[in-house]
Design an enzyme around this catalytic site. Structure first.
Site, short mmCIF file in Angstrom:
data_model
loop_
_atom_site.label_atom_id
_atom_site.label_comp_id
_atom_site.label_asym_id
_atom_site.label_seq_id
_atom_site.Cartn_x
_atom_site.Cartn_y
_atom_site.Cartn_z
N ASN A 7 13.07 -9.61 -67.15
CA ASN A 7 13.63 -10.94 -66.93
C ASN A 7 13.49 -11.23 -65.43
O ASN A 7 14.30 -10.78 -64.62
CB ASN A 7 15.09 -10.95 -67.38
CG ASN A 7 15.76 -12.29 -67.14
OD1 ASN A 7 15.18 -13.20 -66.56
ND2 ASN A 7 17.00 -12.40 -67.60
N ARG A 92 11.38 -12.55 -70.81
CA ARG A 92 12.18 -13.77 -70.97
C ARG A 92 11.43 -14.89 -70.25
O ARG A 92 11.04 -14.75 -69.08
CB ARG A 92 13.55 -13.58 -70.31
CG ARG A 92 14.33 -14.86 -70.36
CD ARG A 92 15.51 -14.79 -69.45
NE ARG A 92 16.28 -16.03 -69.57
CZ ARG A 92 17.03 -16.50 -68.60
NH1 ARG A 92 17.13 -15.86 -67.47
NH2 ARG A 92 17.70 -17.60 -68.77
N HIS A 181 19.67 -20.80 -73.19
CA HIS A 181 20.45 -19.66 -73.70
C HIS A 181 20.12 -19.40 -75.18
O HIS A 181 20.93 -18.84 -75.91
CB HIS A 181 21.98 -19.91 -73.63
CG HIS A 181 22.54 -20.02 -72.26
ND1 HIS A 181 23.44 -21.00 -71.92
CD2 HIS A 181 22.37 -19.28 -71.14
CE1 HIS A 181 23.79 -20.86 -70.65
NE2 HIS A 181 23.14 -19.82 -70.16
N LEU A 209 29.74 -18.85 -72.69
CA LEU A 209 30.43 -19.23 -71.47
C LEU A 209 30.27 -18.16 -70.41
O LEU A 209 30.93 -17.13 -70.44
CB LEU A 209 31.93 -19.45 -71.74
CG LEU A 209 32.30 -20.35 -72.94
CD1 LEU A 209 33.80 -20.38 -73.14
CD2 LEU A 209 31.74 -21.74 -72.74
N GLY A 212 26.70 -19.93 -66.11
CA GLY A 212 26.13 -21.10 -66.79
C GLY A 212 26.73 -21.09 -68.18
O GLY A 212 27.10 -20.02 -68.67
N ARG A 241 27.87 -25.97 -61.78
CA ARG A 241 27.13 -27.15 -62.29
C ARG A 241 28.11 -28.16 -62.89
O ARG A 241 29.07 -27.77 -63.56
CB ARG A 241 26.12 -26.73 -63.35
CG ARG A 241 24.92 -26.02 -62.78
CD ARG A 241 24.02 -25.48 -63.87
NE ARG A 241 23.92 -24.04 -63.77
CZ ARG A 241 23.35 -23.26 -64.68
NH1 ARG A 241 22.82 -23.79 -65.76
NH2 ARG A 241 23.30 -21.96 -64.51
N CYS A 284 35.48 -17.61 -62.63
CA CYS A 284 36.57 -17.91 -63.56
C CYS A 284 37.83 -17.09 -63.25
O CYS A 284 38.95 -17.59 -63.34
CB CYS A 284 36.08 -17.64 -64.98
SG CYS A 284 37.31 -17.91 -66.24
N GLY A 333 33.48 -16.04 -72.00
CA GLY A 333 33.81 -16.03 -73.43
C GLY A 333 34.22 -14.66 -73.93
O GLY A 333 35.09 -14.53 -74.80
N ASN A 335 35.49 -12.21 -71.99
CA ASN A 335 36.57 -11.57 -71.23
C ASN A 335 37.84 -12.38 -71.01
O ASN A 335 38.89 -11.81 -70.74
CB ASN A 335 36.05 -11.15 -69.85
CG ASN A 335 35.00 -10.08 -69.95
OD1 ASN A 335 35.28 -8.99 -70.47
ND2 ASN A 335 33.79 -10.36 -69.51
N GLU A 385 21.01 -10.46 -75.17
CA GLU A 385 19.75 -11.20 -75.12
C GLU A 385 18.55 -10.26 -75.08
O GLU A 385 17.51 -10.53 -75.66
CB GLU A 385 19.75 -12.14 -73.91
CG GLU A 385 20.75 -13.28 -74.10
CD GLU A 385 21.11 -14.00 -72.83
OE1 GLU A 385 20.54 -15.05 -72.58
OE2 GLU A 385 21.99 -13.52 -72.08
P1 AMP Z 1 28.00 -14.28 -66.80
O1 AMP Z 1 27.24 -15.39 -66.13
O2 AMP Z 1 27.84 -14.26 -68.30
O3 AMP Z 1 27.78 -12.94 -66.17
O4 AMP Z 1 29.56 -14.59 -66.56
C1 AMP Z 1 30.12 -14.68 -65.26
C2 AMP Z 1 31.51 -15.28 -65.38
O5 AMP Z 1 32.33 -14.43 -66.20
C3 AMP Z 1 32.21 -15.44 -64.05
O6 AMP Z 1 32.78 -16.73 -63.96
C4 AMP Z 1 33.34 -14.42 -64.13
O7 AMP Z 1 34.46 -14.84 -63.44
C5 AMP Z 1 33.62 -14.39 -65.62
N1 AMP Z 1 34.39 -13.21 -65.98
C6 AMP Z 1 33.99 -11.91 -66.00
N2 AMP Z 1 35.03 -11.09 -66.32
C7 AMP Z 1 36.11 -11.90 -66.52
C8 AMP Z 1 37.49 -11.69 -66.87
N3 AMP Z 1 37.96 -10.46 -67.09
N4 AMP Z 1 38.30 -12.76 -66.98
C9 AMP Z 1 37.83 -14.01 -66.76
N5 AMP Z 1 36.55 -14.28 -66.44
C10 AMP Z 1 35.70 -13.25 -66.31
#
Ligand code: AMP
Length: 401
Positions: A7, A92, A181, A209, A212, A241, A284, A333, A335, A385
């Site tokens: 990727n 990818r 995605h 979620l 992106g 975004r 998040c 989503g 976590n 993925e």
């Molecule tokens: P990704 O792009 O799929 O790697 O997701 C990244 C996002 O997941 C970021 O906004 C992180 O803050 C969120 N994230 C990871 N772990 C947690 C958690 N334990 N609680 C809330 N958000 C999380």
């Protein structure tokens, strides 16, 4: 069978060597800061918990891929003796336009068609193509397969993917909704279908979620709508975004602030979303901590995030004439129990009965988040993925043997 999944981003490269049939992961890692000072590679072999970080100059993706090959064949910590053990390489590719409704074996004609799609994803596709060309150079004769983020969404009906713009913007410029995605939506909806007991008919909503984010409506295994559009900027609010806004706001802000096209693009792609509203971080977790401590803008961002997602859940339930399962995946989503609870709050009227205790616990793997009596199920399903890319690669290479 061993498939190397690549990727390539503009300055990074993620890789995995895995068995597409069993899903066994032999090696996984990441090359960062390619072409920038301070490049490094992470390499991990999960079977024996081995981890190493190699700091080495990687002026281009070629040096990065050479380093990956050296690591996986290293006599001391490698997982294969030689590259001959790799059966195929799965790549990818972000944008497949309307040309690619499924994954393909890379041929010179396919490369030319992928080049044409670069116009629609100028930041991503050129890096993906570079990865393919480099592997062709480093491992001549090995089959390369392209797996597109957009393919899964090619089943959308025309009324879902068309924008109400002059029709020639579609026919001449190919401006329409494509969605992204796709490998994640395909994987997660497939798992949900199994968790539902493989019914003959199914209506599944996938909320991917992460930093992106996108949502898709999957009816009887086929995507009928998704939130991202011509580019990954449309849809829900994301880390940086803006997602859906009034298109007239773009020209208004640009003119009022005297911004260049690039500055306006950066404002919407890199300075908006959670970061734009909260103001301190796009993450998040940071937003949740600040909101819990009473930060009003963090709380607003949190409420907006859930509101926009819930809106699409309702929209897609309406478009499918109901919903059997709502799935959460991606970093947020998978976590954030808080986000999942906020999104599902108020959806009792369509039959969602959240089990708050299960939802708030951190558990690995697939988890049913709703009560046994819930008419609509909600699941947490970790996405994979790379496994979809490896499986598609395996199927295509096998079929062409
Ligand atoms: P990704 O792009 O799929 O790697 O997701 C990244 C996002 O997941 C970021 O906004 C992180 O803050 C969120 N994230 C990871 N772990 C947690 C958690 N334990 N609680 C809330 N958000 C999380």
């Amino acid at each position: 069978m061993k498939v190397l999944v690549i990727n390539c981003g503009s300055s990074s490269l993620k890789y995995q060597l895995l068995n597409p049939e069993s899903g066994e992961l032999f090696a996984i890692g990441l090359c960062e800061r390619i072409g920038i000072e301070g490049s490094k590679m992470e390499y991990e072999t999960p079977a024996n918990d081995f981890e190493i970080e190699i700091k080495q100059d990687m002026p281009t993706h070629k040096e990065a891929l050479e380093l990956v090959i050296n690591a996986i064949t290293n006599p001391e910590y490698g997982v294969i003796k030689s590259v001959e053990e790799i059966d195929a390489i799965g790549h990818r590719v972000v944008h497949g336009g309307e040309k690619f409704a499924s994954s393909v074996l890379v041929t010179p004609e396919v490369m030319a068609a992928m080049e044409e799609c670069s116009e629609l994803a100028p930041l991503h596709n050129p890096a993906n193509l570079l990865g393919i060309r480099t592997m062709q150079e480093l491992m001549p004769g090995k089959p390369n397969v392209g797996v597109f983020d957009t393919s899964f969404h090619q089943t959308m009906p025309k009324e879902a993917y068309m924008y109400a713009l002059p029709y020639e913007d579609y026919t001449e410029l190919k401006v329409r909704k494509y969605g992204f995605h796709g490998t994640s939506h395909k994987f997660v909806s497939g798992v949900a279908q199994e968790l539902l007991g493989n019914p003959a008919e199914s209506k599944i909503i996938v909320c991917h979620l992460g930093n992106g984010g996108s949502i898709s409506a999957v009816k009887n295994g086929k995507c009928i709508d998704t939130t991202m559009g011509l580019t990954p900027l449309q849809g829900i609010m994301m880390g940086t975004r803006c997602g859906d806004i009034d298109p007239a706001a773009v020209l208004f802000i640009k003119n009022k602030r005297g911004l260049s096209d690039k500055e306006m693009d950066d404002r919407m792609n890199k300075q908006s979303g959670i970061l734009g509203v909260f103001g301190e971080s796009s993450d998040c977790r940071d937003m949740e901590i600040a909101a819990a401590a009473g930060n009003e803008r963090a709380l607003l961002a949190e409420n907006m995030f859930a509101y926009k997602i819930r809106g699409y859940v309702g929209n897609y339930a309406a478009q499918m004439g109901g919903v059997d399962a709502i799935c959460f995946t991606g970093g947020i989503g998978e976590n954030s129990g808080k986000v999942r609870e906020d999104v599902l709050r108020g959806l009792e009227f369509i039959g969602v009965e959240l089990d708050k205790e299960v939802n708030s616990k951190r558990q690995k793997g697939n988890v049913l988040l709703t009560k046994e009596t819930s008419k609509v199920k909600a699941f947490k399903i970790p996405t994979n993925e790379e496994l979809v890319i490896a499986r598609d690669t395996y199927e295509i290479v096998n079929a062409t043997k």
